[in-house]
Design a protein around this motif. Structure first.
Motif, PDB file in Angstrom:
ATOM      1  N   ALA A   1      26.690-116.158  89.366  1.00 18.60           N
ATOM      2  CA  ALA A   1      26.385-117.599  89.506  1.00 18.60           C
ATOM      3  C   ALA A   1      27.179-118.460  88.530  1.00 18.60           C
ATOM      4  O   ALA A   1      27.489-119.608  88.827  1.00 18.60           O
TER       5      ALA A   1
ATOM      6  N   SER B   1      22.786-120.670  99.212  1.00 21.40           N
ATOM      7  CA  SER B   1      22.608-120.691  97.757  1.00 21.40           C
ATOM      8  C   SER B   1      22.934-119.307  97.211  1.00 21.40           C
ATOM      9  O   SER B   1      23.049-118.340  97.978  1.00 21.40           O
ATOM     10  N   CYS B   2      23.039-119.209  95.901  1.00 21.14           N
ATOM     11  CA  CYS B   2      23.228-117.904  95.280  1.00 21.14           C
ATOM     12  C   CYS B   2      21.973-117.047  95.479  1.00 21.14           C
ATOM     13  O   CYS B   2      22.062-115.841  95.714  1.00 21.14           O
ATOM     14  N   THR B   3      20.808-117.687  95.412  1.00 18.17           N
ATOM     15  CA  THR B   3      19.554-116.952  95.626  1.00 18.17           C
ATOM     16  C   THR B   3      19.537-116.346  97.027  1.00 18.17           C
ATOM     17  O   THR B   3      19.124-115.195  97.207  1.00 18.17           O
TER      18      THR B   3
ATOM     19  N   TYR C   1      18.371-118.914  79.014  1.00 20.03           N
ATOM     20  CA  TYR C   1      17.394-119.497  79.956  1.00 20.03           C
ATOM     21  C   TYR C   1      16.090-119.644  79.179  1.00 20.03           C
ATOM     22  O   TYR C   1      15.888-118.913  78.228  1.00 20.03           O
TER      23      TYR C   1
ATOM     24  N   HIS D   1      18.566-116.224  84.980  1.00 18.73           N
ATOM     25  CA  HIS D   1      17.842-117.155  85.845  1.00 18.73           C
ATOM     26  C   HIS D   1      16.809-116.344  86.625  1.00 18.73           C
ATOM     27  O   HIS D   1      17.080-115.200  87.013  1.00 18.73           O
TER      28      HIS D   1
ATOM     29  N   SER E   1      27.177-119.214  92.834  1.00 13.65           N
ATOM     30  CA  SER E   1      26.358-120.413  93.071  1.00 13.65           C
ATOM     31  C   SER E   1      27.216-121.671  93.031  1.00 13.65           C
ATOM     32  O   SER E   1      28.096-121.805  92.176  1.00 13.65           O
TER      33      SER E   1
ATOM     34  N   LYS F   1      27.011-125.967  88.164  1.00 13.00           N
ATOM     35  CA  LYS F   1      27.819-124.749  88.016  1.00 13.00           C
ATOM     36  C   LYS F   1      29.317-125.110  88.048  1.00 13.00           C
ATOM     37  O   LYS F   1      29.661-126.284  88.065  1.00 13.00           O
TER      38      LYS F   1
ATOM     39  N   ASP G   1      25.412-110.678  89.849  1.00  9.28           N
ATOM     40  CA  ASP G   1      25.039-112.090  89.909  1.00  9.28           C
ATOM     41  C   ASP G   1      26.126-112.867  89.169  1.00  9.28           C
ATOM     42  O   ASP G   1      26.199-112.853  87.944  1.00  9.28           O
TER      43      ASP G   1
HETATM   44  C1  LIG Z   1      21.935-120.837  88.874  1.00  6.39           C
HETATM   45  C2  LIG Z   1      21.743-119.370  88.923  1.00  6.39           C
HETATM   46  C3  LIG Z   1      21.227-118.732  90.057  1.00  6.39           C
HETATM   47  C4  LIG Z   1      20.697-119.504  91.230  1.00  6.39           C
HETATM   48  O1  LIG Z   1      21.697-120.143  91.959  1.00  6.39           O
HETATM   49  P1  LIG Z   1      21.299-121.049  93.246  1.00  6.39           P
HETATM   50  O2  LIG Z   1      22.603-121.315  93.911  1.00  6.39           O
HETATM   51  O3  LIG Z   1      20.668-122.285  92.693  1.00  6.39           O
HETATM   52  O4  LIG Z   1      20.381-120.256  94.088  1.00  6.39           O
HETATM   53  C5  LIG Z   1      21.157-117.359  90.060  1.00  6.39           C
HETATM   54  N1  LIG Z   1      21.548-116.625  89.000  1.00  6.39           N
HETATM   55  C6  LIG Z   1      22.034-117.191  87.881  1.00  6.39           C
HETATM   56  C7  LIG Z   1      22.488-116.322  86.737  1.00  6.39           C
HETATM   57  C8  LIG Z   1      22.135-118.586  87.791  1.00  6.39           C
HETATM   58  O5  LIG Z   1      22.582-119.159  86.661  1.00  6.39           O
END
Ligand SMILES: *Cc1c(COP(=O)(O)O)cnc(C)c1O
Length: 382
Positions: free
Chosen positions: A155, A55-57, A322, A82, A177, A182, A153
């Motif tokens: 994402a 995941s992005c996290t 958000y 996020h 992400s 996305k 970030d």
């Molecule tokens: C969606 C999002 C994340 C989290 O992404 P995951 O793949 O769900 O972990 C992190 N940062 C931003 C800015 C996002 O919009």
């Protein structure tokens, strides 16, 4: 009436066949597709190195862990993002130092970064809010002057460029992400890109338990390996990579449709005087057009949920990006004692904006329908 969801992944026969082929193959994980997906993503963004993760996290967490960001350290983080942007810092035991929003774009207010730097600051985190690039030239000047790491970030930033260079290649790492709504999806998944070989290698090891050799085929005797460090299990599996490889083929078309929809929606929304729009273009910058965020003015601000409800009844899906500035989420508010008006511009967006869809599941005609629906609903509630 139409049905225009806010986000809808486009999964074709190609994706379904690719997933089925994985299920019929001997490799559900540790196979060739993750490597191919990394190579494709690196090629598309122009990144020297790409590491696929769960995941992005996970990518953000790995980045701070690798950079030895920990207890006693501070990381500069935008208030409007996020929650994952700040959670990744907290998970390492460090403290996020939140910065309010730049009014025009919703991005971090770069003018406020420098005065928040202390002797404990280790890194700056930048989010390309809704795909509109933050001015990385200015961020990097500050980071180089103060010897700080930069984590981007990305994402919502596939296709986001500044001066022709892809987002994620300015700082030390860029984290993407592939969550379903996305730009592209692997169901769950993420990608970390970097300009540094040692960062890519280090993070690849942390991604898989810290095992000394991360490729099964390199192990001469099955089951034999050593571990000299900590690590996570943040790998992407072959099913996700198969989806990602097919989705990569669609990226140019996805971005083209997003831009076309976005511009059509902008033209319509400009006629409505009760709303404000954030900047999404700049001569040197290219947005990835994740969504359109319209910000309600004056008396309409109290009627946001009514408006969203009215749009929903007309089949127009909406969202909020958000819903609260991160520092006003209960965990952060209680831990650090933030108050309602500490981040006025981040709150202005969280409290008064409605995110409208522009994804490739929609067309220009749908954009006209959205504008007409907004006009109808504003008349009803106003
Ligand atoms: C969606 C999002 C994340 C989290 O992404 P995951 O793949 O769900 O972990 C992190 N940062 C931003 C800015 C996002 O919009």
């Amino acid at each position: 009436m139409r049905n225009l969801p806010f986000g809808k992944p486009i999964i074709g026969e190609e994706e379904k066949n690719a997933v089925k082929a994985v299920l019929d193959s001997p490799f559900l994980t540790h196979g060739p597709l993750v490597k191919q997906f990394e190579a494709k993503f690196a090629e598309y963004t122009g990144a020297p190195y790409a590491v696929a993760v769960s995941s992005c996290t996970a990518a953000l967490h790995l980045a701070y862990f690798y950079l030895r960001v920990g207890s006693g350290d501070e990381v500069i983080v935008p208030a409007q993002s996020h929650v994952a942007t700040a959670h990744a810092v907290e998970l390492c035991g460090a403290r996020p130092v939140f910065i309010d929003t730049e009014k025009n774009t919703g991005n971090i207010d770069i003018a406020q970064i420098e005065k928040s730097i202390t002797s404990r600051t280790k890194a700056i985190s930048v989010v390309h809010y809704l795909g509109m690039p933050a001015d990385m030239t200015r961020v990097m000047d500050i980071a180089i002057k103060h010897k700080l790491f930069v984590v981007e970030d990305c994402a919502l930033a596939i296709g986001t460029t500044l001066n022709g260079k892809h987002a994620g290649l300015f700082g030390d790492v860029g984290c993407f992400s592939f969550y379903p709504v996305k730009h592209i999806t692997t169901a769950e998944g993420g990608m970390l890109i970097t300009r540094h070989k040692e960062v890519a290698e280090g993070i690849s090891r942390y991604r898989a338990f810290g095992i000394d050799r991360n490729i099964v085929s390199e192990r001469k005797i099955p089951g034999i390996y050593d571990v000299q460090q900590l690590g996570f299990n943040y790998r992407m599996n072959e099913i996700g990579a198969a989806l990602g490889l097919e989705q990569m083929k669609r990226v140019p078309q996805f971005l083209f449709k997003r831009r076309e929809n976005y511009n059509a929606l902008t033209n319509g929304l400009k006629q409505i005087s009760e709303i404000e729009l954030l900047d999404s273009t700049h001569d040197r910058f290219q947005s990835s057009y994740y969504c359109h965020s319209m910000i309600l003015k004056g008396a309409l601000q109290k009627k946001r949920f009514e408006i969203m409800d009215g749009l929903g009844k007309l089949g127009v899906g909406t969202s909020i990006y958000y819903p609260r500035p991160i520092p006003l989420m209960t965990y952060y508010r209680e831990k650090y004692g933030f108050k309602d008006n500490d981040f006025p511009l981040a709150s202005w967006i969280s409290d008064n904006s409605i995110a409208l869809p522009v994804g490739p599941h929609l067309n220009i005609d749908d954009m006209e329908y959205i504008v007409d629906s907004i006009k109808t609903v504003l008349k009803e509630v106003g």
